[in-house]
Design a protein around this motif. Structure first.
Motif, PDB file in Angstrom:
ATOM      1  N   PRO A 162      22.858   7.841   9.559  1.00 57.56           N
ATOM      2  CA  PRO A 162      21.798   8.156   8.808  1.00 57.56           C
ATOM      3  C   PRO A 162      21.150   7.471   7.759  1.00 57.56           C
ATOM      4  CG  PRO A 162      23.091  10.163   9.157  1.00 57.56           C
ATOM      5  CD  PRO A 162      23.831   8.827   9.383  1.00 57.56           C
ATOM      6  N   VAL A 163      19.691   7.427   7.407  1.00 59.14           N
ATOM      7  CA  VAL A 163      19.252   6.690   6.297  1.00 59.14           C
ATOM      8  C   VAL A 163      18.415   7.584   5.269  1.00 59.14           C
ATOM      9  CG1 VAL A 163      17.720   4.683   5.460  1.00 59.14           C
ATOM     10  CG2 VAL A 163      19.337   4.581   7.620  1.00 59.14           C
ATOM     11  N   VAL A 164      19.096   7.557   4.284  1.00 55.94           N
ATOM     12  CA  VAL A 164      18.251   8.574   3.119  1.00 55.94           C
ATOM     13  C   VAL A 164      17.020   7.883   2.649  1.00 55.94           C
ATOM     14  CG1 VAL A 164      18.448   9.986   1.045  1.00 55.94           C
ATOM     15  CG2 VAL A 164      20.576   9.891   2.627  1.00 55.94           C
ATOM     16  N   ARG A 165      15.863   8.686   2.724  1.00 59.93           N
ATOM     17  CA  ARG A 165      14.829   7.915   2.176  1.00 59.93           C
ATOM     18  C   ARG A 165      14.941   7.739   0.818  1.00 59.93           C
ATOM     19  NH1 ARG A 165       9.410   8.052   3.537  1.00 59.93           N
ATOM     20  NH2 ARG A 165       9.804   9.472   5.631  1.00 59.93           N
ATOM     21  N   PRO A 166      14.556   6.351   0.239  1.00 56.96           N
ATOM     22  CA  PRO A 166      15.061   5.948  -1.004  1.00 56.96           C
ATOM     23  C   PRO A 166      13.773   6.468  -1.784  1.00 56.96           C
ATOM     24  CG  PRO A 166      13.920   4.111   0.062  1.00 56.96           C
ATOM     25  CD  PRO A 166      14.149   5.152   1.200  1.00 56.96           C
ATOM     26  N   THR A 167      14.352   6.511  -3.119  1.00 61.29           N
ATOM     27  CA  THR A 167      13.584   7.012  -4.334  1.00 61.29           C
ATOM     28  C   THR A 167      13.474   5.687  -5.203  1.00 61.29           C
ATOM     29  OG1 THR A 167      13.968   9.350  -4.388  1.00 61.29           O
ATOM     30  CG2 THR A 167      13.270   8.364  -6.447  1.00 61.29           C
ATOM     31  N   GLY A 168      12.360   5.349  -5.769  1.00 59.55           N
ATOM     32  CA  GLY A 168      11.952   4.271  -6.495  1.00 59.55           C
ATOM     33  C   GLY A 168      10.705   4.523  -7.408  1.00 59.55           C
ATOM     34  N   GLN A 169      10.588   3.474  -8.087  1.00 59.65           N
ATOM     35  CA  GLN A 169       9.265   3.276  -8.960  1.00 59.65           C
ATOM     36  C   GLN A 169       8.055   2.304  -7.893  1.00 59.65           C
ATOM     37  OE1 GLN A 169       7.759   1.012 -12.939  1.00 59.65           O
ATOM     38  NE2 GLN A 169       9.883   1.997 -12.756  1.00 59.65           N
ATOM     39  N   ARG A 170       6.950   3.233  -7.862  1.00 61.37           N
ATOM     40  CA  ARG A 170       5.962   2.535  -7.429  1.00 61.37           C
ATOM     41  C   ARG A 170       4.535   2.604  -8.237  1.00 61.37           C
ATOM     42  NH1 ARG A 170       6.688   7.502  -4.794  1.00 61.37           N
ATOM     43  NH2 ARG A 170       4.505   8.740  -4.495  1.00 61.37           N
ATOM     44  N   ALA A 171       3.556   1.602  -7.843  1.00 57.87           N
ATOM     45  CA  ALA A 171       2.595   1.798  -8.425  1.00 57.87           C
ATOM     46  C   ALA A 171       1.370   2.739  -7.889  1.00 57.87           C
ATOM     47  CB  ALA A 171       1.702   0.361  -8.564  1.00 57.87           C
ATOM     48  N   THR A 172       0.551   3.276  -8.830  1.00 59.80           N
ATOM     49  CA  THR A 172      -0.663   4.146  -8.523  1.00 59.80           C
ATOM     50  C   THR A 172      -1.676   3.816  -9.174  1.00 59.80           C
ATOM     51  OG1 THR A 172      -0.279   5.991 -10.028  1.00 59.80           O
ATOM     52  CG2 THR A 172       1.068   6.026  -7.813  1.00 59.80           C
ATOM     53  N   ASP A 221      16.834  -4.034   8.941  1.00 61.53           N
ATOM     54  CA  ASP A 221      16.493  -4.161   7.277  1.00 61.53           C
ATOM     55  C   ASP A 221      15.677  -3.131   6.673  1.00 61.53           C
ATOM     56  OD1 ASP A 221      16.989  -5.275   4.537  1.00 61.53           O
ATOM     57  OD2 ASP A 221      15.497  -6.675   4.935  1.00 61.53           O
ATOM     58  N   TRP A 222      16.011  -1.817   6.592  1.00 58.62           N
ATOM     59  CA  TRP A 222      14.911  -0.927   6.351  1.00 58.62           C
ATOM     60  C   TRP A 222      14.388  -1.292   4.732  1.00 58.62           C
ATOM     61  CZ3 TRP A 222      14.899   3.087   9.875  1.00 58.62           C
ATOM     62  CH2 TRP A 222      15.792   3.296  10.644  1.00 58.62           C
ATOM     63  N   SER A 223      13.174  -1.032   4.957  1.00 56.63           N
ATOM     64  CA  SER A 223      12.356  -1.452   3.676  1.00 56.63           C
ATOM     65  C   SER A 223      11.441  -0.628   3.141  1.00 56.63           C
ATOM     66  CB  SER A 223      11.739  -2.772   4.043  1.00 56.63           C
ATOM     67  OG  SER A 223      12.271  -3.805   4.400  1.00 56.63           O
ATOM     68  N   ALA A 224      11.320  -0.081   1.729  1.00 58.61           N
ATOM     69  CA  ALA A 224      10.312   0.642   1.127  1.00 58.61           C
ATOM     70  C   ALA A 224       9.360  -0.192   0.251  1.00 58.61           C
ATOM     71  CB  ALA A 224      11.102   1.311  -0.093  1.00 58.61           C
ATOM     72  N   ARG A 225       8.253  -0.272   1.397  1.00 55.39           N
ATOM     73  CA  ARG A 225       7.192  -1.225   1.127  1.00 55.39           C
ATOM     74  C   ARG A 225       6.659  -0.894  -0.293  1.00 55.39           C
ATOM     75  NH1 ARG A 225       8.602  -5.527   4.149  1.00 55.39           N
ATOM     76  NH2 ARG A 225       8.692  -4.650   6.485  1.00 55.39           N
ATOM     77  N   ASP A 226       6.169   0.383  -0.791  1.00 56.58           N
ATOM     78  CA  ASP A 226       5.795   0.647  -2.009  1.00 56.58           C
ATOM     79  C   ASP A 226       6.534   0.254  -3.093  1.00 56.58           C
ATOM     80  OD1 ASP A 226       7.355   2.627  -1.067  1.00 56.58           O
ATOM     81  OD2 ASP A 226       5.926   4.350  -1.461  1.00 56.58           O
ATOM     82  N   VAL A 227       7.713   0.543  -3.043  1.00 61.29           N
ATOM     83  CA  VAL A 227       8.681  -0.065  -3.962  1.00 61.29           C
ATOM     84  C   VAL A 227       8.604  -1.690  -3.905  1.00 61.29           C
ATOM     85  CG1 VAL A 227      11.002  -0.250  -4.880  1.00 61.29           C
ATOM     86  CG2 VAL A 227      10.075   1.874  -3.974  1.00 61.29           C
ATOM     87  N   GLN A 228       8.701  -2.122  -2.915  1.00 57.95           N
ATOM     88  CA  GLN A 228       8.637  -3.517  -2.665  1.00 57.95           C
ATOM     89  C   GLN A 228       7.467  -4.393  -3.360  1.00 57.95           C
ATOM     90  OE1 GLN A 228       8.613  -4.976   1.160  1.00 57.95           O
ATOM     91  NE2 GLN A 228       9.032  -7.087   0.858  1.00 57.95           N
ATOM     92  N   ALA A 229       6.351  -3.792  -3.062  1.00 57.70           N
ATOM     93  CA  ALA A 229       5.244  -4.188  -3.463  1.00 57.70           C
ATOM     94  C   ALA A 229       5.042  -4.385  -4.956  1.00 57.70           C
ATOM     95  CB  ALA A 229       3.941  -3.665  -2.902  1.00 57.70           C
ATOM     96  N   TRP A 230       5.471  -3.208  -5.604  1.00 55.36           N
ATOM     97  CA  TRP A 230       5.523  -3.443  -7.132  1.00 55.36           C
ATOM     98  C   TRP A 230       6.515  -4.123  -7.730  1.00 55.36           C
ATOM     99  CZ3 TRP A 230       2.675  -2.554 -10.919  1.00 55.36           C
ATOM    100  CH2 TRP A 230       3.180  -2.116 -12.173  1.00 55.36           C
ATOM    101  N   LEU A 239      15.117  -3.197  -5.297  1.00 55.38           N
ATOM    102  CA  LEU A 239      15.555  -1.924  -4.717  1.00 55.38           C
ATOM    103  C   LEU A 239      14.639  -1.534  -3.557  1.00 55.38           C
ATOM    104  CD1 LEU A 239      15.380  -0.399  -8.313  1.00 55.38           C
ATOM    105  CD2 LEU A 239      17.274  -1.072  -6.930  1.00 55.38           C
ATOM    106  N   GLY A 240      13.645  -2.288  -2.878  1.00 54.08           N
ATOM    107  CA  GLY A 240      12.793  -1.674  -2.009  1.00 54.08           C
ATOM    108  C   GLY A 240      13.638  -2.117  -0.699  1.00 54.08           C
ATOM    109  N   LYS A 241      14.675  -2.862  -0.817  1.00 53.63           N
ATOM    110  CA  LYS A 241      15.479  -3.189   0.452  1.00 53.63           C
ATOM    111  C   LYS A 241      17.023  -3.143   0.167  1.00 53.63           C
ATOM    112  CE  LYS A 241      12.323  -6.725   2.366  1.00 53.63           C
ATOM    113  NZ  LYS A 241      12.604  -6.419   3.674  1.00 53.63           N
ATOM    114  N   SER A 242      17.457  -2.554  -0.814  1.00 53.25           N
ATOM    115  CA  SER A 242      18.982  -2.665  -1.088  1.00 53.25           C
ATOM    116  C   SER A 242      19.571  -1.283  -0.756  1.00 53.25           C
ATOM    117  CB  SER A 242      19.095  -2.875  -2.494  1.00 53.25           C
ATOM    118  OG  SER A 242      18.753  -2.004  -3.486  1.00 53.25           O
ATOM    119  N   PHE A 243      18.593  -0.366  -0.356  1.00 57.08           N
ATOM    120  CA  PHE A 243      19.323   1.078  -0.302  1.00 57.08           C
ATOM    121  C   PHE A 243      20.281   1.272   1.051  1.00 57.08           C
ATOM    122  CE2 PHE A 243      14.895   0.918   1.178  1.00 57.08           C
ATOM    123  CZ  PHE A 243      14.968   1.444   2.474  1.00 57.08           C
ATOM    124  N   ALA A 244      19.814   0.447   2.175  1.00 59.73           N
ATOM    125  CA  ALA A 244      20.432   0.395   3.531  1.00 59.73           C
ATOM    126  C   ALA A 244      20.055  -0.660   4.195  1.00 59.73           C
ATOM    127  CB  ALA A 244      20.072   1.831   4.400  1.00 59.73           C
TER     128      ALA A 244
END
Length: 399
Positions: A162-172, A221-230, A239-244
């Motif tokens: 299972p892949v836990v949804r990552p937490t990170g910093q993102r822009a708003t 390669d699971w990717s958190a696009r909002d973390v990645q974009a920031w 960090l947008g890709k290193s969680f799993a």
């Protein structure tokens, strides 16, 4: 023809024979090879003197076996084929066949280093349009060298984890916030597993690809696009890709894919000398992406601009050493059509065009509880089909 039940006509017949690591309850992990819906216990076969591999097949990972090099890989593959096709061996080998449903499949190799490339022109152009609207979709260096980044080897996990949804910093619009990713994505990729190392300070030539690479494994390669974009400018993914990163439990040996090598796309402008592979070959792999059981995309690997041999040559051109267990992945596999893309970023065009499922449900990015499965097939010898081990994962809520 194999005497193993179900092997005839199977995409996991004796023309395939992918390697993995398995265990049964109360037993130690050991190397196995898949045939039809069975695992052949190679550790047990070596202990019984049926296969010779310097004791490497009884180990809890493929690393020791992969380090032995191509002549040994070829010899073991030939011997396993004999054991599974010649009736004279049936009485000795049949007790070593274990039904798949009775085993737990483990991470097949200890990951030494992990590098992820960005080798699909279609994917790079799509991402460029989404992330940098109004600018050229490809950056000036893209057609001159295989772009890549170093990932995190310690978060590579086997299919089914299972892949836990990552937490990170993102822009708003109100400024940066910290919280669970709301644009969680996949990347359907193909990975290459290094068996034979190289010394620090040396280069691996494109022509030496098959002397170092043991086999092929599907990758998500699971990717958190909002973390990645920031975070990605100026140093790229972190960090947008290193969680799993998920990999299949089965590593398909290069020798099983001999019929799948095909001419790769023409490269213009011409590449520099160390990247000039002759012949210029890619792999004819047909991927499929299932989202909650529904097929949503069929990415074609044969369209990849940079070849696996070029990626390996570029990875080592500065003298970086290879280690047994190194994994390098192709980057997202995307074809020219929307139904051929390997990420949901592209499938939903940055979240602006939701994907509609047969039951009326819609998605732009992954929600908790969603399951994604990536499969692939390749042409085999004499009209057969080679199946690559699937890679699957389910999203769990952030912690």
């Amino acid at each position: 023809m194999s005497w193993v039940t179900g092997a005839a006509g199977s995409a996991y017949g004796v023309h395939n024979l992918p390697y993995g690591v398995f265990r049964r309850e109360a037993e130690q992990p050991r190397v196995g090879v898949r045939v039809a819906d069975f695992v052949l216990d190679l550790g047990g076969a070596e202990a019984a003197g049926l296969v010779l591999a310097a004791g490497a097949l009884g180990r809890p990972s493929l690393n020791d076996f992969m380090s032995l090099g191509r002549p040994q890989w070829t010899a073991v593959r030939q011997r396993v084929t004999e054991l599974l096709t010649e009736d004279a061996h049936r009485a000795d080998v049949e007790p070593l066949l274990v039904p798949l449903e009775q085993v737990e499949l483990l991470l097949p190799f200890e990951v030494a280093d992990y590098v992820d490339f960005y080798s699909s022109e279609q994917h790079a152009a799509n991402v460029g349009q989404i992330f940098r609207p109004g600018q050229p979709p490809l950056l000036p260096n893209w057609k001159h060298l295989p772009i890549g980044y170093h990932g995190r080897a310690g978060t590579v996990v086997v299919s089914g984890t299972p892949v836990v949804r990552p937490t990170g910093q993102r822009a708003t619009p109100e400024g940066p916030v910290v919280g669970p990713s709301v644009r969680l994505d996949i990347e359907a990729e193909v990975g290459f597993v290094v068996g034979v190392p190289s010394p620090l300070g040396s280069r691996v030539a494109v022509d030496d690809f098959a002397d170092h690479v043991f086999g092929v494994v599907l990758v998500n390669d699971w990717s958190a696009r909002d973390v990645q974009a920031w975070e990605y400018q100026p140093l790229g993914p972190f960090l947008g890709k290193s969680f799993a990163t998920s990999v299949a439990a089965w590593v398909t040996p290069l020798e099983a894919l001999g019929a799948a090598f095909v001419p790769a796309p023409d490269q213009d402008p011409p590449v520099v000398d160390y990247l000039r592979d002759t012949p210029h070959l890619g792999l004819d792999l047909s991927l499929a992406v299932e989202w909650n059981g529904e097929r949503v995309a069929e990415p074609p690997f044969a369209t990849m601009y940079w070849t696996p041999a070029q990626q390996l040559a570029h990875l080592t051109v500065n003298g970086a050493a290879l280690r047994t267990g190194d994994l390098y992945a192709s980057g997202t596999v995307s074809g020219p059509e929307r139904a051929q893309v390997g990420s949901f970023l592209e499938l939903s065009w940055g979240g602006t065009e939701p994907v509609v499922f047969a039951d009326g449900a819609t998605r732009t990015f992954l929600e908790d509880g969603d399951t994604v499965t990536i499969t692939a097939t390749a042409p085999g010898p004499d009209g057969t089909t080679v199946a690559l081990g699937e890679v699957t994962g389910t999203i769990l809520p952030a912690r």
